[in-house]
Design a protein around this motif. Sequence first.
Motif, short mmCIF file in Angstrom:
data_model
loop_
_atom_site.label_atom_id
_atom_site.label_comp_id
_atom_site.label_asym_id
_atom_site.label_seq_id
_atom_site.Cartn_x
_atom_site.Cartn_y
_atom_site.Cartn_z
N VAL A 21 0.86 -1.24 0.02
CA VAL A 21 0.03 -0.01 -0.06
C VAL A 21 0.83 1.15 -0.01
O VAL A 21 1.92 1.18 0.48
N GLN A 22 0.44 2.28 -0.38
CA GLN A 22 1.09 3.53 -0.38
C GLN A 22 0.85 4.18 0.95
O GLN A 22 -0.14 4.19 1.52
N ALA A 23 1.98 5.11 1.17
CA ALA A 23 1.84 5.90 2.50
C ALA A 23 0.49 6.57 2.55
O ALA A 23 0.07 7.14 1.67
N GLY A 24 -0.09 6.52 3.67
CA GLY A 24 -1.45 7.21 4.19
C GLY A 24 -2.51 6.11 3.79
O GLY A 24 -3.73 6.65 4.30
N GLY A 25 -2.23 5.04 3.21
CA GLY A 25 -3.40 4.10 3.07
C GLY A 25 -3.57 3.30 4.22
O GLY A 25 -3.27 3.49 5.44
N GLN A 32 -6.70 -3.36 12.43
CA GLN A 32 -6.88 -2.29 11.49
C GLN A 32 -5.67 -1.22 11.49
O GLN A 32 -5.31 -0.57 12.47
N MET A 33 -5.10 -1.09 10.35
CA MET A 33 -3.88 -0.07 10.44
C MET A 33 -4.11 1.08 9.51
O MET A 33 -4.41 0.73 8.09
N ASN A 34 -4.40 2.08 9.80
CA ASN A 34 -4.53 3.29 9.00
C ASN A 34 -3.55 4.32 8.89
O ASN A 34 -2.66 4.01 9.91
N SER A 35 -3.39 5.63 7.89
CA SER A 35 -2.27 6.27 8.06
C SER A 35 -1.20 5.44 8.01
O SER A 35 -0.15 5.92 8.64
N LEU A 36 -0.95 4.64 7.21
CA LEU A 36 0.35 3.85 7.19
C LEU A 36 1.40 4.51 6.60
O LEU A 36 1.43 5.34 5.87
N LYS A 37 2.65 4.13 7.50
CA LYS A 37 3.97 5.12 6.98
C LYS A 37 5.08 3.85 6.51
O LYS A 37 4.92 2.76 6.74
N PRO A 38 5.92 4.61 5.75
CA PRO A 38 7.00 3.41 5.22
C PRO A 38 7.61 2.57 6.40
O PRO A 38 7.88 1.40 6.32
N GLU A 39 7.88 3.24 7.53
CA GLU A 39 8.30 2.54 8.69
C GLU A 39 7.65 1.48 9.27
O GLU A 39 8.11 0.60 10.14
N TYR A 55 4.11 -15.02 24.79
CA TYR A 55 3.40 -15.62 23.89
C TYR A 55 4.19 -16.80 23.31
O TYR A 55 5.21 -16.59 22.58
N PRO A 56 3.61 -17.98 23.85
CA PRO A 56 4.30 -19.14 23.09
C PRO A 56 3.81 -19.71 21.78
O PRO A 56 4.32 -20.56 21.06
N TYR A 57 2.68 -19.09 21.31
CA TYR A 57 1.98 -19.37 20.22
C TYR A 57 2.23 -18.45 19.18
O TYR A 57 1.74 -17.25 19.39
N TRP A 58 2.61 -18.83 17.94
CA TRP A 58 2.94 -17.98 16.81
C TRP A 58 2.39 -18.24 15.58
O TRP A 58 2.41 -19.53 15.30
N GLY A 59 2.00 -17.13 14.74
CA GLY A 59 1.45 -17.58 13.26
C GLY A 59 2.87 -17.35 12.50
O GLY A 59 3.73 -17.14 12.86
N GLN A 60 2.62 -17.82 11.30
CA GLN A 60 3.81 -17.65 10.24
C GLN A 60 4.07 -16.34 9.74
O GLN A 60 5.05 -15.97 9.33
N GLY A 61 3.18 -15.35 10.02
CA GLY A 61 3.51 -14.00 9.60
C GLY A 61 2.68 -13.75 8.26
O GLY A 61 2.48 -14.62 7.30
N THR A 62 2.62 -12.41 7.93
CA THR A 62 2.01 -11.89 6.86
C THR A 62 2.53 -10.29 6.72
O THR A 62 3.04 -9.73 7.32
N GLN A 63 3.09 -10.28 5.23
CA GLN A 63 4.17 -9.30 4.83
C GLN A 63 3.21 -8.09 4.76
O GLN A 63 2.16 -7.88 3.85
N VAL A 64 3.76 -6.95 5.08
CA VAL A 64 2.98 -5.47 5.04
C VAL A 64 4.14 -4.50 4.48
O VAL A 64 5.28 -4.41 5.03
N THR A 65 4.01 -3.93 3.23
CA THR A 65 4.91 -3.10 2.71
C THR A 65 4.25 -1.85 2.36
O THR A 65 3.41 -1.73 1.43
N VAL A 66 4.73 -0.73 2.85
CA VAL A 66 4.44 0.81 2.57
C VAL A 66 5.26 1.54 1.88
O VAL A 66 6.48 1.64 2.25
#
Length: 126
Positions: A12-16, A81-88, A113-124
Amino acid sequence: QVQLVESGGGSVQAGGSLRLSCTASGYPYLAYSMAWFRQAPGKEREGVASITIDGTTAYADSVKERFTISQDNAKNTLDLQMNSLKPEDTAMYFCAASKPLLSPRPYLQSNWYPYWGQGTQVTVSS
């Protein structure tokens, strides 16, 4: 066997905005904490947001007022829910769940936390 599966990542682009979801199965506990963590390349994993079964939440300072954690106990899902996303904010995002807790707190430290998922990538992108 506890399984956590994340979904909803993407680019997503910054701000998305993006909404991440985590579906838990085999998780029998009634008193717990759940959380979202993230890890960027070359950096340590950090707690982003946490929630207890009674809805108490905590957020990292870097995401306050921008991210919202929520849960649907009937559906065994945890959302971010992630709003106003930034590159960082670019990172791999992980869902995590605790073992039973006598007094659940919205912990942001990974050792709870002993239990974890595999993860999902977020790129801004900027």
